[in-house]
Write an enzyme that holds these catalytic residues in place. Structure first.
Site, PDB file in Angstrom:
ATOM      1  N   HIS A  29       1.139   5.036   0.898  1.00 39.01           N
ATOM      2  CA  HIS A  29       0.544   6.102   1.716  1.00 39.01           C
ATOM      3  C   HIS A  29       0.713   7.429   0.978  1.00 39.01           C
ATOM      4  CE1 HIS A  29       0.285   4.012   5.739  1.00 39.01           C
ATOM      5  NE2 HIS A  29       1.233   3.257   5.199  1.00 39.01           N
ATOM      6  N   HIS A  47       0.840  -1.195   0.000  1.00 38.37           N
ATOM      7  CA  HIS A  47       0.000   0.000   0.000  1.00 38.37           C
ATOM      8  C   HIS A  47       0.877   1.248   0.000  1.00 38.37           C
ATOM      9  CE1 HIS A  47       0.535  -1.523   4.105  1.00 38.37           C
ATOM     10  NE2 HIS A  47       0.541  -0.271   4.520  1.00 38.37           N
TER      11      HIS A  47
HETATM   12  P1  AMP Z   1       1.434   0.168   7.435  1.00 44.50           P
HETATM   13  O1  AMP Z   1       2.119   0.411   8.742  1.00 44.50           O
HETATM   14  O2  AMP Z   1       2.167   0.829   6.287  1.00 44.50           O
HETATM   15  O3  AMP Z   1       1.169  -1.303   7.178  1.00 44.50           O
HETATM   16  O4  AMP Z   1       0.055   0.936   7.528  1.00 44.50           O
HETATM   17  C1  AMP Z   1      -1.191   0.321   7.509  1.00 44.50           C
HETATM   18  C2  AMP Z   1      -2.208   1.428   7.463  1.00 44.50           C
HETATM   19  O5  AMP Z   1      -3.471   0.846   7.193  1.00 44.50           O
HETATM   20  C3  AMP Z   1      -2.352   2.211   8.771  1.00 44.50           C
HETATM   21  O6  AMP Z   1      -2.115   3.596   8.498  1.00 44.50           O
HETATM   22  C4  AMP Z   1      -3.797   1.952   9.204  1.00 44.50           C
HETATM   23  O7  AMP Z   1      -4.403   3.076   9.780  1.00 44.50           O
HETATM   24  C5  AMP Z   1      -4.453   1.571   7.896  1.00 44.50           C
HETATM   25  N1  AMP Z   1      -5.621   0.700   8.019  1.00 44.50           N
HETATM   26  C6  AMP Z   1      -5.714  -0.450   8.705  1.00 44.50           C
HETATM   27  N2  AMP Z   1      -6.946  -1.004   8.570  1.00 44.50           N
HETATM   28  C7  AMP Z   1      -7.639  -0.162   7.754  1.00 44.50           C
HETATM   29  C8  AMP Z   1      -8.969  -0.161   7.225  1.00 44.50           C
HETATM   30  N3  AMP Z   1      -9.837  -1.145   7.506  1.00 44.50           N
HETATM   31  N4  AMP Z   1      -9.334   0.860   6.421  1.00 44.50           N
HETATM   32  C9  AMP Z   1      -8.471   1.856   6.137  1.00 44.50           C
HETATM   33  N5  AMP Z   1      -7.201   1.919   6.590  1.00 44.50           N
HETATM   34  C10 AMP Z   1      -6.787   0.925   7.391  1.00 44.50           C
END
Ligand code: AMP
Ligand code: ZN
Length: 147
Positions: free
Chosen positions: A102, A100
């Site tokens: 950001h 993903h």
């Molecule tokens: P990472 O540390 O790069 O894996 O970040 C994962 C991101 O996914 C975090 O910023 C979370 O807030 C976001 N996240 C987790 N679950 C969801 C969800 N159901 N919908 C939207 N964002 C999410």
């Protein structure tokens, strides 16, 4: 697709999300725990944990979606800039093992940092920089790892 992956569940519509973009290979939605208003996640529809394991077509589509979305995201929240980043692997802070990107809108005085500040592992000398460059060139050459 993975049954247990929250992002795959979002792709399948089994978990709700604030979706902002979708095409055949990529999807974008707002982060549920945003670092700033408009914080968006852009994902490939393929369940792949790390950037280096993406199919080239998915990598291209992901960057293409990013290219398309940056301006609308910034305009929607009236931000003049954004930080774009990927936590790639658990040691980098990646919590969800589905690639993903950001996109975090930024503005002057938001007290945020810069990407170069994510580690403090010391500064290599010039000759070490040169050695590392040579190593990467060799490992990235088509003979070693077909692109
Ligand atoms: P990472 O540390 O790069 O894996 O970040 C994962 C991101 O996914 C975090 O910023 C979370 O807030 C976001 N996240 C987790 N679950 C969801 C969800 N159901 N919908 C939207 N964002 C999410
Ligand atoms: Zn997934």
């Amino acid at each position: 697709m993975s049954d247990r992956c929250v992002f795959c569940r979002i792709i399948r519509g089994e978990t709700s999300s604030y979706k902002v973009y979708e095409d055949g290979r990529a999807l974008a939605f707002l982060d549920i725990n945003p670092s700033a208003p408009g914080h968006t996640l852009i994902i490939p529809k393929a369940h792949v944990a790390r950037v280096e394991d993406l199919q080239e077509e998915d990598a291209i589509s992901l960057f293409s979606a990013l290219h398309r979305l940056v301006e609308p995201i910034q305009r929607a929240v009236e931000a003049p800039a954004c930080t774009i980043g990927i936590n790639n692997g658990p040691e980098s802070g990646q919590e969800i093992p589905h690639v993903h990107v950001h996109v975090i809108p930024r503005s002057r005085g938001d007290h945020g940092g810069i990407i170069q500040g994510v580690t403090r592992t010391g500064r290599p000398q010039r000759h070490e920089i040169a050695e590392t460059a040579a190593k990467i060139r060799e490992l990235a050459s088509p003979d070693v790892r077909p692109l």
